[in-house]
Write an enzyme that holds these catalytic residues in place. Structure first.
Site, short mmCIF file in Angstrom:
data_model
loop_
_atom_site.label_atom_id
_atom_site.label_comp_id
_atom_site.label_asym_id
_atom_site.label_seq_id
_atom_site.Cartn_x
_atom_site.Cartn_y
_atom_site.Cartn_z
N LYS A 1 51.36 33.75 69.96
CA LYS A 1 51.46 34.39 71.28
C LYS A 1 50.18 35.19 71.47
O LYS A 1 50.19 36.42 71.63
CB LYS A 1 52.73 35.27 71.33
CG LYS A 1 53.08 35.80 72.70
CD LYS A 1 53.58 34.75 73.68
CE LYS A 1 53.81 35.35 75.06
NZ LYS A 1 54.14 34.32 76.08
N ASP B 1 61.41 30.73 62.74
CA ASP B 1 62.87 30.78 62.66
C ASP B 1 63.48 30.15 63.90
O ASP B 1 64.36 29.30 63.83
CB ASP B 1 63.33 32.25 62.52
CG ASP B 1 64.84 32.37 62.48
OD1 ASP B 1 65.46 31.58 61.75
OD2 ASP B 1 65.39 33.25 63.17
N ASP C 1 55.96 30.10 73.83
CA ASP C 1 56.89 29.74 74.92
C ASP C 1 56.67 28.29 75.35
O ASP C 1 57.61 27.53 75.58
CB ASP C 1 56.79 30.72 76.10
CG ASP C 1 55.36 31.03 76.51
OD1 ASP C 1 54.41 30.63 75.80
OD2 ASP C 1 55.18 31.70 77.55
N ASP D 1 65.17 26.02 64.41
CA ASP D 1 66.54 25.72 64.88
C ASP D 1 66.48 24.76 66.06
O ASP D 1 67.27 23.82 66.16
CB ASP D 1 67.26 27.00 65.34
CG ASP D 1 68.13 27.60 64.23
OD1 ASP D 1 67.79 27.39 63.04
OD2 ASP D 1 69.13 28.27 64.54
N TYR E 1 60.02 40.27 59.99
CA TYR E 1 61.10 40.32 59.00
C TYR E 1 60.86 41.38 57.94
O TYR E 1 61.81 41.89 57.35
CB TYR E 1 61.24 38.96 58.30
CG TYR E 1 62.06 37.96 59.06
CD1 TYR E 1 61.64 37.50 60.29
CD2 TYR E 1 63.26 37.48 58.54
CE1 TYR E 1 62.39 36.57 60.99
CE2 TYR E 1 64.01 36.55 59.23
CZ TYR E 1 63.56 36.10 60.45
OH TYR E 1 64.32 35.18 61.13
C1 IPM Z 1 66.96 30.97 58.33
C2 IPM Z 1 68.02 31.97 58.65
C3 IPM Z 1 67.61 33.32 58.07
C4 IPM Z 1 66.27 33.69 58.67
C5 IPM Z 1 68.65 34.43 58.28
C6 IPM Z 1 69.99 34.05 57.70
C7 IPM Z 1 68.18 35.75 57.74
O1 IPM Z 1 68.20 32.04 60.03
O2 IPM Z 1 66.75 30.71 57.12
O3 IPM Z 1 66.36 30.42 59.25
O4 IPM Z 1 66.23 34.21 59.79
O5 IPM Z 1 65.26 33.44 58.03
MG MG Z 2 67.09 30.59 61.15
#
Ligand code: IPM
Ligand code: MG
Length: 362
Positions: free
Chosen positions: A196, A252, A228, A256, A147
């Site tokens: 990884k 990240d 993975d 999710d 990032y």
């Molecule tokens: C998160 C989001 C952010 C990230 C994006 C919006 C830049 O996906 O907070 O997980 O990737 O960190």
């Molecule tokens: Mg995210």
């Protein structure tokens, strides 16, 4: 006690969900005798509209000078929004990355657990989730890695080429590892470090530093898992995880995935912390522009983020417990926003969900 909170509603559903979180904080203040004052700040698309940039120096300064930051969500529809016409550093998400970096919030805590009431919304089979469900915390490094590495796009002999770099130094790894071990010490005492290391040098360093750090925490069990495999284990046996420690990009993606198996990404809070008590609290989900302004967004992730603020930035554990218990009570009594609705429950909108939860604060 008195606390000054910088409030960044942001874009999309951000303003609606942040309003409900403030409703809860006000109720906590009333019941427990605290005063929360709010300073509204713009970031992301809202800031682009007002000032031409996603994050101003003034906003960053104001956030630094507050006791804590409450954030809704930033960003719009990438395909259609005017916010996405310029280079990356002019887009809404740059505001989010800028404030994380500017406040040095290197530790992102994203809990993921299954509410018994929402078991039906969990996409995994009952055999997989089992009796005990799951309860994990993803500890994501937030100010390093891909990032924030150098990046550029060039054209060489008519061929477009893009480069992103992944850099970690040992100090960056150590400080997030320490946070993970500290949290594990308060939970069931296991850290799964995800990397990884079979391919990446940065992951080999990560593994070495995590092992060194582990020596300082003899009571805690450590295991290493390749990313993975971790992605697969999350949907095959989520109950095996306690604290998952990982770098920015892997965190990240895995967070999710972890949030979705809880039934709805609308349920999960997050806290971003650094060296001081100042933290940034935001739901794990995004700005959902498609449902903005309709009073249907689930405010629970933001409300639980406010609870994390009470706990981590203000040391108000009792008050944080009260908020979490109120959310639990609302679910037990069958209140559901659309994303977690199932038959026989009471469907409510954003505002009503906030009011119901506020009413349960004791
Ligand atoms: C998160 C989001 C952010 C990230 C994006 C919006 C830049 O996906 O907070 O997980 O990737 O960190
Ligand atoms: Mg995210």
């Amino acid at each position: 006690m008195e606390f000054q909170i910088a409030v960044i509603p942001g874009d999309g559903i951000g303003p609606e969900i942040v309003t409900e979180a403030m409703k809860i904080l006000d109720k906590v203040g009333e019941v427990y005798g605290h005063t929360f004052t709010y300073k509204k700040l713009l970031m992301g698309g809202a800031s682009i509209d007002a000032y031409g940039v996603p994050l101003t120096e003034e906003t960053l300064e104001a956030a630094k000078n507050s006791d804590s930051v409450l954030l809704g969500a930033v960003g719009g529809n990438v395909g259609t929004s005017r916010w996405y016409q310029g280079p990356p550093e002019t887009r809404p998400e740059a505001g989010l990355l800028g404030i994380r970096k500017g406040l040095e919030l290197f530790a992102n805590i994203r809990p993921a657990w299954l509410y018994r009431e929402l078991a039906d919304a969990c996409p995994l089979k009952t055999e997989i989730v089992g009796e005990k469900g799951f309860d994990m915390v993803i500890m994501r490094e937030l100010t390093g890695g891909l990032y924030f590495g150098e990046r550029h796009t060039t054209v060489e002999n008519g061929v477009r080429k893009a480069v992103d770099t992944l850099v970690y130094d040992e100090n960056e790894i150590r400080r997030i590892a320490v946070k993970a071990f500290e949290i594990a010490a308060k939970r069931s005492g296991k850290v799964t470090s995800v990397d990884k290391a079979n391919v990446l040098d940065s992951s080999r360093l990560w593994r070495a530093v995590v092992d060194e750090t582990a020596r300082e925490y003899p009571g805690i069990q450590v295991e290493h898992m390749l990313v993975d495999n971790a992605a697969m284990q999350l949907v095959m046996d989520p109950g095996q995880f306690d604290v998952v420690l990982t770098e920015n990009m892997f965190g990240d993606i895995l967070s999710d995935e972890a949030s979705e198996i809880t039934g709805s990404i609308g349920m999960l809070p997050s806290a971003s912390l650094g060296k001081t008590k100042l933290g940034l609290y935001e739901p794990s989900h995004g700005s959902a522009p498609d449902i903005a302004g309709k009073d249907i967004a689930n405010p629970i992730a933001t409300i639980l983020s406010a609870a994390m603020m009470l706990r981590y930035s203000f040391d108000l554990d009792r008050e944080a417990d009260a908020v979490e218990a109120a959310v639990q009570q609302a679910l037990t009594d069958g209140y559901r926003t659309g994303d977690i609705y199932s038959e026989g429950c009471r469907k409510v909108g954003t505002r009503e969900m906030g009011s119901v939860i506020a009413g349960y604060i004791r």
